[in-house]
Scaffold this active site. Structure first.
Site, mmCIF file in Angstrom:
data_model
loop_
_atom_site.group_PDB
_atom_site.id
_atom_site.type_symbol
_atom_site.label_atom_id
_atom_site.label_comp_id
_atom_site.label_asym_id
_atom_site.label_seq_id
_atom_site.Cartn_x
_atom_site.Cartn_y
_atom_site.Cartn_z
ATOM 1 N N LYS A 79 -48.658 49.310 24.314
ATOM 2 C CA LYS A 79 -49.688 50.021 25.084
ATOM 3 C C LYS A 79 -49.540 49.737 26.592
ATOM 4 O O LYS A 79 -49.495 50.666 27.393
ATOM 5 C CB LYS A 79 -51.095 49.609 24.622
ATOM 6 C CG LYS A 79 -51.372 49.905 23.150
ATOM 7 C CD LYS A 79 -52.767 49.479 22.744
ATOM 8 C CE LYS A 79 -53.009 47.989 22.790
ATOM 9 N NZ LYS A 79 -52.216 47.188 21.816
ATOM 10 N N ARG A 84 -62.141 48.172 20.958
ATOM 11 C CA ARG A 84 -61.461 47.438 19.892
ATOM 12 C C ARG A 84 -62.355 47.263 18.664
ATOM 13 O O ARG A 84 -61.918 46.669 17.675
ATOM 14 C CB ARG A 84 -61.062 46.051 20.396
ATOM 15 C CG ARG A 84 -59.592 45.949 20.814
ATOM 16 C CD ARG A 84 -59.375 44.523 21.287
ATOM 17 N NE ARG A 84 -58.021 44.080 21.241
ATOM 18 C CZ ARG A 84 -57.187 44.094 22.290
ATOM 19 N NH1 ARG A 84 -57.557 44.611 23.432
ATOM 20 N NH2 ARG A 84 -55.975 43.598 22.165
ATOM 21 N N ARG A 130 -42.504 38.486 24.155
ATOM 22 C CA ARG A 130 -43.150 39.007 25.383
ATOM 23 C C ARG A 130 -43.279 37.907 26.436
ATOM 24 O O ARG A 130 -43.661 36.781 26.141
ATOM 25 C CB ARG A 130 -44.538 39.550 25.034
ATOM 26 C CG ARG A 130 -45.357 39.898 26.274
ATOM 27 C CD ARG A 130 -46.489 40.849 26.011
ATOM 28 N NE ARG A 130 -47.375 40.447 24.939
ATOM 29 C CZ ARG A 130 -48.327 41.225 24.429
ATOM 30 N NH1 ARG A 130 -48.488 42.450 24.883
ATOM 31 N NH2 ARG A 130 -49.094 40.795 23.450
ATOM 32 N N ARG A 183 -47.845 34.285 27.034
ATOM 33 C CA ARG A 183 -49.302 34.255 26.849
ATOM 34 C C ARG A 183 -49.668 33.291 25.720
ATOM 35 O O ARG A 183 -48.984 33.246 24.702
ATOM 36 C CB ARG A 183 -49.815 35.663 26.514
ATOM 37 C CG ARG A 183 -49.928 36.546 27.723
ATOM 38 C CD ARG A 183 -50.171 38.002 27.393
ATOM 39 N NE ARG A 183 -51.145 38.273 26.339
ATOM 40 C CZ ARG A 183 -51.548 39.493 25.991
ATOM 41 N NH1 ARG A 183 -51.063 40.555 26.630
ATOM 42 N NH2 ARG A 183 -52.410 39.679 25.024
ATOM 43 N N ARG A 211 -54.641 37.697 15.334
ATOM 44 C CA ARG A 211 -54.841 38.961 16.062
ATOM 45 C C ARG A 211 -54.531 40.155 15.171
ATOM 46 O O ARG A 211 -55.212 41.175 15.234
ATOM 47 C CB ARG A 211 -53.967 38.992 17.318
ATOM 48 C CG ARG A 211 -54.465 38.023 18.363
ATOM 49 C CD ARG A 211 -53.474 37.848 19.467
ATOM 50 N NE ARG A 211 -53.425 39.013 20.334
ATOM 51 C CZ ARG A 211 -52.453 39.244 21.209
ATOM 52 N NH1 ARG A 211 -51.442 38.405 21.295
ATOM 53 N NH2 ARG A 211 -52.502 40.301 21.979
HETATM 54 P P1 ADP Z 1 -49.430 45.856 24.023
HETATM 55 O O1 ADP Z 1 -49.962 46.157 25.405
HETATM 56 O O2 ADP Z 1 -49.645 46.976 23.053
HETATM 57 O O3 ADP Z 1 -49.904 44.547 23.479
HETATM 58 P P2 ADP Z 1 -46.840 45.534 25.405
HETATM 59 O O4 ADP Z 1 -46.676 46.808 26.160
HETATM 60 O O5 ADP Z 1 -47.201 44.320 26.178
HETATM 61 O O6 ADP Z 1 -47.850 45.739 24.145
HETATM 62 O O7 ADP Z 1 -45.478 45.296 24.600
HETATM 63 C C1 ADP Z 1 -45.284 44.123 23.788
HETATM 64 C C2 ADP Z 1 -43.837 43.626 23.974
HETATM 65 O O8 ADP Z 1 -42.943 44.565 23.373
HETATM 66 C C3 ADP Z 1 -43.417 43.477 25.434
HETATM 67 O O9 ADP Z 1 -42.607 42.326 25.556
HETATM 68 C C4 ADP Z 1 -42.622 44.763 25.723
HETATM 69 O O10 ADP Z 1 -41.610 44.537 26.699
HETATM 70 C C5 ADP Z 1 -42.025 45.088 24.341
HETATM 71 N N1 ADP Z 1 -41.943 46.526 24.081
HETATM 72 C C6 ADP Z 1 -42.917 47.453 24.306
HETATM 73 N N2 ADP Z 1 -42.501 48.683 23.962
HETATM 74 C C7 ADP Z 1 -41.231 48.537 23.482
HETATM 75 C C8 ADP Z 1 -40.241 49.437 22.956
HETATM 76 N N3 ADP Z 1 -40.490 50.751 22.837
HETATM 77 N N4 ADP Z 1 -39.052 48.929 22.573
HETATM 78 C C9 ADP Z 1 -38.804 47.591 22.683
HETATM 79 N N5 ADP Z 1 -39.666 46.692 23.158
HETATM 80 C C10 ADP Z 1 -40.880 47.149 23.556
HETATM 81 P P1 AMP Z 2 -54.648 42.569 25.340
HETATM 82 O O1 AMP Z 2 -54.163 42.236 26.712
HETATM 83 O O2 AMP Z 2 -55.144 43.975 25.229
HETATM 84 O O3 AMP Z 2 -53.631 42.235 24.266
HETATM 85 O O4 AMP Z 2 -55.930 41.640 25.061
HETATM 86 C C1 AMP Z 2 -55.807 40.234 24.997
HETATM 87 C C2 AMP Z 2 -57.030 39.622 24.376
HETATM 88 O O5 AMP Z 2 -58.193 39.867 25.193
HETATM 89 C C3 AMP Z 2 -57.432 40.151 22.988
HETATM 90 O O6 AMP Z 2 -56.692 39.541 21.928
HETATM 91 C C4 AMP Z 2 -58.916 39.760 22.951
HETATM 92 O O7 AMP Z 2 -59.097 38.384 22.726
HETATM 93 C C5 AMP Z 2 -59.358 40.059 24.392
HETATM 94 N N1 AMP Z 2 -59.786 41.474 24.517
HETATM 95 C C6 AMP Z 2 -59.150 42.460 25.196
HETATM 96 N N2 AMP Z 2 -59.797 43.628 25.075
HETATM 97 C C7 AMP Z 2 -60.862 43.373 24.267
HETATM 98 C C8 AMP Z 2 -61.896 44.178 23.723
HETATM 99 N N3 AMP Z 2 -61.958 45.507 23.979
HETATM 100 N N4 AMP Z 2 -62.828 43.594 22.929
HETATM 101 C C9 AMP Z 2 -62.783 42.276 22.669
HETATM 102 N N5 AMP Z 2 -61.820 41.454 23.123
HETATM 103 C C10 AMP Z 2 -60.868 41.996 23.917
#
Ligand code: ADP
Ligand code: AMP
Length: 216
Positions: A13, A88, A127, A160, A171
Site C-alpha cells: 500500500k 482498519r 522491509r 520497524r 498483525r
Molecule cells: P504496506 O504499506 O502495505 O504495509 P509496503 O508498501 O511498505 O506495504 O511494502 C512492504 C514491503 O514489500 C516493502 O519492503 C516494499 O519495498 C515491498 N514491496 C511492495 N510492493 C512490492 C512488489 N510489488 N514487489 C516486490 N516487493 C514489494
Molecule cells: P502501517 O504503517 O499502516 O502498517 O501501520 C502500522 C501500525 O500502526 C499498525 O499495525 C497499527 O498498530 C497502527 N495503525 C495504523 N493505522 C491504524 C488504524 N487505522 N487503526 C488502528 N491502528 C492503526
C-alpha cells in the site's frame, strides 16, 4: 477524488501510495505514518500509540478516528485524498462514512491489494524504512544503492519494530479478524476493486491506475 488503499500489512500500500499521490495530486493520509511521526517527535499520542504498534496490535478506534478527523477537517487540502491503512475496523469505516457525509463527499475507489500470506511474510521481514524521510526499501526487491542508507536523503534505514517475526503473526491475525470484514462493508457500492499485488511494483501500479480511471 477520494481513494482508499486496502490490503494486508506488507501488501504494498505505502509503496503504491507514493506514486499515486503524485499522479493524482492527492493528500496522503497514512495513519501508521502519522503515529510513527508523532512517536519520533516525542509526543504523548505517538508514545501511547507505539505501545500497541510495536506488538502488532491496533491503536484504539477513538484515537485513530480523531487523528483522521483532524487531518480531514483542519488542514484544508483534503478535497483529493489517498487513505492508506485507514480504516482498519468496521467501526472506523462507519466513522469515515460519517466524516465524508459531512464533507458532502464519497469514496471514488476502494482498491484492495490482494497478496498471499507467504509473499506478505517475505515482504515484511525484508522491509527497511528511512528514519528521516520514511522512504521504504526491501532488502531483496528494492535494495538501496548503499546498504543501510536512504537513496533519497542519506538517512539511516531501520527495521520497524512491528516487522519483527513475533509481531508479524499477530498483525496478520488482526488483519483477518478485524480489517478483512471491511471488504464486505464496501461490497455492493460499486467502488471496490481487487488488484493482484503479486506482480512487479510497476504492474501493480498500472492496474491500480486503470481501475481508478474506470471508477472516476
Ligand atoms: P504496506 O504499506 O502495505 O504495509 P509496503 O508498501 O511498505 O506495504 O511494502 C512492504 C514491503 O514489500 C516493502 O519492503 C516494499 O519495498 C515491498 N514491496 C511492495 N510492493 C512490492 C512488489 N510489488 N514487489 C516486490 N516487493 C514489494
Ligand atoms: P502501517 O504503517 O499502516 O502498517 O501501520 C502500522 C501500525 O500502526 C499498525 O499495525 C497499527 O498498530 C497502527 N495503525 C495504523 N493505522 C491504524 C488504524 N487505522 N487503526 C488502528 N491502528 C492503526
Amino acid at each position: 477524488m477520494k481513494i482508499l488503499l486496502m490490503g494486508p500489512p506488507g501488501a504494498g500500500k505505502g509503496s503504491q501510495a507514493q506514486r499515486l499521490i503524485d499522479e493524482y495530486d492527492l493528500a496522503h493520509i497514512s495513519t501508521g505514518e502519522m503515529f510513527r511521526e508523532s512517536y519520533q517527535r516525542g509526543e504523548t499520542l505517538g508514545i501511547e500509540a507505539m505501545r500497541y504498534i510495536k506488538n502488532g496490535n491496533l491503536v484504539s478506534d477513538d484515537i485513530t478516528n480523531e487523528i483522521v478527523r483532524k487531518r480531514l477537517f483542519e488542514d484544508g487540502d483534503t478535497k483529493n485524498v489517498l487513505l492508506d491503512g485507514y480504516p482498519r475496523t468496521v467501526k472506523q469505516a462507519q466513522a469515515l462514512d460519517h466524516m465524508l457525509d459531512k464533507m458532502n463527499s464519497k469514496l471514488t475507489a476502494v482498491v484492495n491489494i490482494v497478496v498471499d500470506e507467504e509473499v506478505i511474510l517475505e515482504r515484511m521481514v525484508g522491509r527497511r524504512v528511512c528514519k528521516d524521510c520514511g522512504q521504504t526499501y526491501h532488502t531483496t526487491f528494492k535494495p538501496p544503492k548503499v546498504e543501510g542508507v536512504c537513496d533519497i536523503c542519506g538517512g539511516e534505514l531501520y527495521q520497524r519494530q512491528d516487522d519483527k517475526p513475533e509481531s508479524v503473526r499477530n498483525r496478520l491475525n488482526i488483519y483477518e479478524s478485524k480489517t478483512k470484514p471491511i471488504i464486505d462493508y464496501y461490497k455492493g457500492r460499486g467502488v471496490l476493486v481487487n488488484i493482484n499485488g503479486m506482480q512487479s511494483f510497476e504492474a501493480v501500479y498500472r492496474d491500480i491506475v486503470k481501475a481508478v480511471g474506470e471508477l472516476s
